[in-house]
Design a protein around this motif. Structure first.
Motif, PDB file in Angstrom:
ATOM      1  N   ASP A  75      -7.265   6.578  -4.838  1.00  0.00           N
ATOM      2  CA  ASP A  75      -7.502   8.009  -5.013  1.00  0.00           C
ATOM      3  C   ASP A  75      -6.147   8.678  -5.204  1.00  0.00           C
ATOM      4  OD1 ASP A  75      -6.367   8.494  -2.434  1.00  0.00           O
ATOM      5  OD2 ASP A  75      -8.326   8.347  -1.485  1.00  0.00           O
ATOM      6  N   TYR A 120      -5.118   2.273  -8.322  1.00  0.00           N
ATOM      7  CA  TYR A 120      -5.240   3.637  -7.826  1.00  0.00           C
ATOM      8  C   TYR A 120      -6.571   3.804  -7.103  1.00  0.00           C
ATOM      9  CZ  TYR A 120      -1.448   4.144 -11.128  1.00  0.00           C
ATOM     10  OH  TYR A 120      -0.276   3.977 -11.808  1.00  0.00           O
ATOM     11  N   THR A 128      -4.196   9.979  -3.197  1.00  0.00           N
ATOM     12  CA  THR A 128      -3.238   9.810  -2.106  1.00  0.00           C
ATOM     13  C   THR A 128      -2.966   8.348  -1.742  1.00  0.00           C
ATOM     14  OG1 THR A 128      -4.960   9.915  -0.410  1.00  0.00           O
ATOM     15  CG2 THR A 128      -3.950  12.006  -1.088  1.00  0.00           C
ATOM     16  N   LEU A 129      -3.650   7.421  -2.403  1.00  0.00           N
ATOM     17  CA  LEU A 129      -3.520   6.013  -2.023  1.00  0.00           C
ATOM     18  C   LEU A 129      -3.485   5.096  -3.248  1.00  0.00           C
ATOM     19  CD1 LEU A 129      -3.486   4.010   0.405  1.00  0.00           C
ATOM     20  CD2 LEU A 129      -5.971   3.921   0.180  1.00  0.00           C
ATOM     21  N   THR A 130      -2.471   4.247  -3.298  1.00  0.00           N
ATOM     22  CA  THR A 130      -2.328   3.257  -4.368  1.00  0.00           C
ATOM     23  C   THR A 130      -1.998   1.915  -3.726  1.00  0.00           C
ATOM     24  OG1 THR A 130      -1.478   4.922  -5.902  1.00  0.00           O
ATOM     25  CG2 THR A 130      -1.050   2.626  -6.461  1.00  0.00           C
ATOM     26  N   GLU A 178       4.957   8.247  -1.851  1.00  0.00           N
ATOM     27  CA  GLU A 178       5.645   6.961  -2.038  1.00  0.00           C
ATOM     28  C   GLU A 178       5.459   6.442  -3.468  1.00  0.00           C
ATOM     29  OE1 GLU A 178       4.882   5.349   2.530  1.00  0.00           O
ATOM     30  OE2 GLU A 178       3.765   4.478   0.878  1.00  0.00           O
ATOM     31  N   GLU A 179       5.499   7.340  -4.442  1.00  0.00           N
ATOM     32  CA  GLU A 179       5.222   6.982  -5.831  1.00  0.00           C
ATOM     33  C   GLU A 179       6.330   6.170  -6.503  1.00  0.00           C
ATOM     34  OE1 GLU A 179       4.900  10.256  -4.799  1.00  0.00           O
ATOM     35  OE2 GLU A 179       2.727  10.332  -4.678  1.00  0.00           O
ATOM     36  N   VAL A 238       0.874  -1.171   0.000  1.00  0.00           N
ATOM     37  CA  VAL A 238       0.000   0.000   0.000  1.00  0.00           C
ATOM     38  C   VAL A 238       0.907   1.215   0.000  1.00  0.00           C
ATOM     39  CG1 VAL A 238      -1.764   1.286   1.257  1.00  0.00           C
ATOM     40  CG2 VAL A 238      -1.824  -1.218   1.245  1.00  0.00           C
ATOM     41  N   CYS A 239       0.746   2.076  -0.991  1.00  0.00           N
ATOM     42  CA  CYS A 239       1.581   3.271  -1.115  1.00  0.00           C
ATOM     43  C   CYS A 239       0.736   4.510  -0.855  1.00  0.00           C
ATOM     44  CB  CYS A 239       2.195   3.364  -2.509  1.00  0.00           C
ATOM     45  SG  CYS A 239       3.146   1.918  -2.996  1.00  0.00           S
ATOM     46  N   ARG A 240       1.191   5.325   0.031  1.00  0.00           N
ATOM     47  CA  ARG A 240       0.493   6.576   0.349  1.00  0.00           C
ATOM     48  C   ARG A 240       1.151   7.721  -0.418  1.00  0.00           C
ATOM     49  NH1 ARG A 240      -3.042   4.636   3.527  1.00  0.00           N
ATOM     50  NH2 ARG A 240      -2.599   3.222   5.221  1.00  0.00           N
ATOM     51  N   GLU A 241       0.568   8.872  -0.340  1.00  0.00           N
ATOM     52  CA  GLU A 241       1.088  10.042  -1.032  1.00  0.00           C
ATOM     53  C   GLU A 241       2.564  10.243  -0.680  1.00  0.00           C
ATOM     54  OE1 GLU A 241      -0.482  14.498  -2.011  1.00  0.00           O
ATOM     55  OE2 GLU A 241      -0.954  13.667  -0.062  1.00  0.00           O
TER      56      GLU A 241
END
Length: 143
Positions: free
Chosen positions: A27, A25, A29-31, A12-13, A7-10
Motif C-alpha cells: 500500500d 508495493y 505506506t508499505l513496500t 524509507e523509499e 520491508v520498507c515503511r513510509e
C-alpha cells in the motif's frame, strides 16, 4: 526460489535495490523487497524430461526466429486483462499492476529473462529467445 529480503515503511523509499531485487508495493505506506536468485536460468542445474525435451525441440526447430519473437511478446493490455481474470484478490492484483507499471517506467533487470519495454511490451531477452535450452527451462522447469 524468490525470498523476502526487506520491508520498507513510509519514509524509507531510498532502499538500495540490488540487481535481482524488486519492490512489491503493498500500500502507500508499505513496500516489501523480493530477491530472485541468480541461478534462475541455470540450464545445467535442472533435470530435463527426455520426452518433453524431444517434443519441445521439434516445435522450436519449426519456428523462425522472427515468429518466435512475435509469439513471445505480450502487450500491456493483455497483461492487465490476464491479471483481472487470474488474480481474484484486488490488493494482490493492484500490487502486480503497480510492479508492472513501475517496470515500464524504470525497467527492472531483476525479472530477467523477462523484460518490460518502455512502451509496456512484455517479452524475453534475446539471449533467452535464441537459446532452446533456456526457453525449455523457462517453460518446463519454472513455468
Amino acid at each position: 526460489m524468490a525470498r523476502l529480503v526487506a520491508v520498507c515503511r513510509e519514509g524509507e523509499e531510498d532502499y538500495p535495490f540490488l540487481a535481482r531485487q524488486i519492490p512489491l508495493y503493498i500500500d502507500d505506506t508499505l513496500t516489501m523487497v523480493m530477491e530472485f536468485p541468480d541461478s534462475v536460468m541455470d540450464v545445467e542445474g535442472h533435470e530435463i524430461n527426455p520426452a518433453h525435451w524431444k517434443q519441445f525441440s521439434e516445435y522450436y526447430s519449426k519456428l523462425k526466429q522472427q515468429n518466435l519473437n512475435i509469439a513471445l511478446m505480450v502487450t500491456s493490455r493483455e497483461v492487465y486483462s490476464a491479471l483481472s481474470q487470474l488474480v481474484p484478490c484486488v490488493g494482490c492484483r493492484r500490487s502486480v499492476e503497480h510492479l508492472f507499471s513501475h517496470s515500464v517506467e524504470r525497467g527492472n533487470p531483476a525479472l530477467e529473462p523477462l523484460i518490460v519495454k518502455p512502451k509496456g511490451m512484455l517479452t524475453l531477452t534475446k539471449a533467452c529467445l535464441s537459446d532452446m535450452k533456456k526457453l525449455y527451462t523457462l517453460f518446463y522447469i519454472h513455468g
